[in-house]
Design a protein around this motif. Structure first.
Motif, PDB file in Angstrom:
ATOM      1  N   ILE A 204       8.840 -27.259  37.665  1.00  0.00           N
ATOM      2  CA  ILE A 204       8.612 -28.696  37.804  1.00  0.00           C
ATOM      3  C   ILE A 204       9.905 -29.506  37.679  1.00  0.00           C
ATOM      4  CG2 ILE A 204       6.176 -28.609  37.185  1.00  0.00           C
ATOM      5  CD1 ILE A 204       6.996 -29.545  34.356  1.00  0.00           C
ATOM      6  N   ILE A 205      10.916 -28.934  37.051  1.00  0.00           N
ATOM      7  CA  ILE A 205      12.288 -29.460  37.074  1.00  0.00           C
ATOM      8  C   ILE A 205      13.157 -28.247  37.386  1.00  0.00           C
ATOM      9  CG2 ILE A 205      14.183 -30.560  35.815  1.00  0.00           C
ATOM     10  CD1 ILE A 205      12.068 -31.936  34.047  1.00  0.00           C
ATOM     11  N   PRO A 206      13.746 -28.192  38.585  1.00  0.00           N
ATOM     12  CA  PRO A 206      14.507 -27.007  38.971  1.00  0.00           C
ATOM     13  C   PRO A 206      15.635 -26.696  37.973  1.00  0.00           C
ATOM     14  CG  PRO A 206      14.187 -28.446  40.853  1.00  0.00           C
ATOM     15  CD  PRO A 206      13.734 -29.211  39.640  1.00  0.00           C
ATOM     16  N   PRO A 207      15.911 -25.414  37.756  1.00  0.00           N
ATOM     17  CA  PRO A 207      16.979 -25.033  36.834  1.00  0.00           C
ATOM     18  C   PRO A 207      18.306 -25.690  37.221  1.00  0.00           C
ATOM     19  CG  PRO A 207      15.812 -23.102  37.628  1.00  0.00           C
ATOM     20  CD  PRO A 207      15.308 -24.267  38.412  1.00  0.00           C
ATOM     21  N   GLY A 208      19.022 -26.143  36.229  1.00  0.00           N
ATOM     22  CA  GLY A 208      20.353 -26.698  36.474  1.00  0.00           C
ATOM     23  C   GLY A 208      20.372 -28.131  36.933  1.00  0.00           C
ATOM     24  N   VAL A 209      19.228 -28.841  36.892  1.00  0.00           N
ATOM     25  CA  VAL A 209      19.266 -30.271  37.191  1.00  0.00           C
ATOM     26  C   VAL A 209      20.199 -30.897  36.168  1.00  0.00           C
ATOM     27  CG1 VAL A 209      17.947 -32.418  37.088  1.00  0.00           C
ATOM     28  CG2 VAL A 209      17.022 -30.458  38.289  1.00  0.00           C
ATOM     29  N   ALA A 210      21.211 -31.567  36.637  1.00  0.00           N
ATOM     30  CA  ALA A 210      22.205 -32.144  35.724  1.00  0.00           C
ATOM     31  C   ALA A 210      22.162 -33.664  35.818  1.00  0.00           C
ATOM     32  CB  ALA A 210      23.600 -31.644  36.053  1.00  0.00           C
ATOM     33  N   THR A 211      22.025 -34.279  34.670  1.00  0.00           N
ATOM     34  CA  THR A 211      22.101 -35.732  34.602  1.00  0.00           C
ATOM     35  C   THR A 211      23.352 -36.090  33.820  1.00  0.00           C
ATOM     36  OG1 THR A 211      20.969 -37.753  33.956  1.00  0.00           O
ATOM     37  CG2 THR A 211      20.568 -35.831  32.573  1.00  0.00           C
ATOM     38  N   SER A 212      24.114 -37.044  34.311  1.00  0.00           N
ATOM     39  CA  SER A 212      25.363 -37.403  33.639  1.00  0.00           C
ATOM     40  C   SER A 212      25.318 -38.830  33.101  1.00  0.00           C
ATOM     41  CB  SER A 212      26.545 -37.232  34.596  1.00  0.00           C
ATOM     42  OG  SER A 212      26.348 -38.049  35.732  1.00  0.00           O
ATOM     43  N   ASP A 213      24.115 -39.367  32.968  1.00  0.00           N
ATOM     44  CA  ASP A 213      23.949 -40.699  32.384  1.00  0.00           C
ATOM     45  C   ASP A 213      22.602 -40.726  31.661  1.00  0.00           C
ATOM     46  OD1 ASP A 213      22.044 -40.906  34.407  1.00  0.00           O
ATOM     47  OD2 ASP A 213      23.268 -42.231  35.640  1.00  0.00           O
ATOM     48  N   ASN A 214      22.037 -41.907  31.467  1.00  0.00           N
ATOM     49  CA  ASN A 214      20.777 -42.023  30.743  1.00  0.00           C
ATOM     50  C   ASN A 214      19.563 -42.186  31.657  1.00  0.00           C
ATOM     51  OD1 ASN A 214      21.959 -41.764  28.187  1.00  0.00           O
ATOM     52  ND2 ASN A 214      22.572 -43.895  28.214  1.00  0.00           N
ATOM     53  N   THR A 215      19.711 -41.781  32.917  1.00  0.00           N
ATOM     54  CA  THR A 215      18.601 -41.850  33.850  1.00  0.00           C
ATOM     55  C   THR A 215      17.549 -40.806  33.478  1.00  0.00           C
ATOM     56  OG1 THR A 215      20.095 -42.558  35.601  1.00  0.00           O
ATOM     57  CG2 THR A 215      17.952 -41.678  36.280  1.00  0.00           C
ATOM     58  N   PRO A 216      16.279 -41.208  33.346  1.00  0.00           N
ATOM     59  CA  PRO A 216      15.235 -40.233  33.032  1.00  0.00           C
ATOM     60  C   PRO A 216      15.106 -39.173  34.124  1.00  0.00           C
ATOM     61  CG  PRO A 216      14.447 -42.466  32.656  1.00  0.00           C
ATOM     62  CD  PRO A 216      15.771 -42.586  33.374  1.00  0.00           C
ATOM     63  N   VAL A 217      14.802 -37.961  33.711  1.00  0.00           N
ATOM     64  CA  VAL A 217      14.528 -36.854  34.630  1.00  0.00           C
ATOM     65  C   VAL A 217      13.018 -36.693  34.659  1.00  0.00           C
ATOM     66  CG1 VAL A 217      14.864 -34.406  35.088  1.00  0.00           C
ATOM     67  CG2 VAL A 217      16.720 -35.755  34.083  1.00  0.00           C
ATOM     68  N   VAL A 218      12.423 -36.928  35.828  1.00  0.00           N
ATOM     69  CA  VAL A 218      10.969 -36.913  35.975  1.00  0.00           C
ATOM     70  C   VAL A 218      10.571 -35.649  36.733  1.00  0.00           C
ATOM     71  CG1 VAL A 218       8.963 -38.157  36.856  1.00  0.00           C
ATOM     72  CG2 VAL A 218      10.954 -39.436  36.000  1.00  0.00           C
ATOM     73  N   SER A 219       9.614 -34.933  36.180  1.00  0.00           N
ATOM     74  CA  SER A 219       9.183 -33.668  36.792  1.00  0.00           C
ATOM     75  C   SER A 219       8.288 -33.907  37.991  1.00  0.00           C
ATOM     76  CB  SER A 219       8.419 -32.826  35.758  1.00  0.00           C
ATOM     77  OG  SER A 219       7.081 -33.284  35.619  1.00  0.00           O
TER      78      SER A 219
END
Length: 141
Positions: free
Chosen positions: A13-28
């Motif tokens: 539901i969240i692919p491996p290695g999704v990288a966020t470099s700020d405070n943006t939410p990661v939504v599955s």
């Protein structure tokens, strides 16, 4: 028998290695439980580079396929807590889990960083269990 393989259906539901470099939410991706009686979410961290970042977890559920009716899952419908599923910069290469026992068909997970200014590698899997029809296919489709 001790077979778990034929009784679960994992979904990325969240692919491996999704990288966020700020405070943006990661939504599955949205999880559809049709044909399954349970779901457990497994959150995975890779390298978490920022020395003061925290990552909060929110689980939502609803009846609409696009989750236009999404609301936060009440604590009484969780196995574990969103707080225990969350993590900090010190949790490189760790796994967390959160279970759902509610009756809504659709769920979605959101990971929200705070204080994150560097690459944070994340991933998540929903593990559907208690299938109406077993064994489940392998590989999952």
């Amino acid at each position: 028998m001790r077979d778990l393989l034929n009784s679960i259906h994992p979904i990325t539901i969240i692919p491996p290695g999704v990288a966020t470099s700020d405070n943006t939410p990661v939504v599955s991706a949205i999880v559809d439980r049709l044909g399954y009686g349970s779901v457990t979410f497994v959150l995975l961290t890779g390298s978490l580079a920022d020395a003061d970042a925290t990552f909060a977890v929110l689980l939502e559920h609803g009846d609409a396929a696009n989750l236009s009716d999404a609301v936060a899952v009440p604590d009484a419908l969780l196995v574990g807590t969103e707080a225990l599923a969350g993590f900090t910069f010190a949790d490189d290469n760790k796994a967390r889990k959160l279970g759902y026992v509610g009756g809504k068909r659709y769920q979605r997970l959101t990971i929200t960083p705070t204080g994150n200014a560097s690459a944070a590698n994340l991933g998540a899997v929903a593990i559907l269990g208690h299938p109406a029809n077993a064994p489940t296919s392998n590989p999952p489709v």
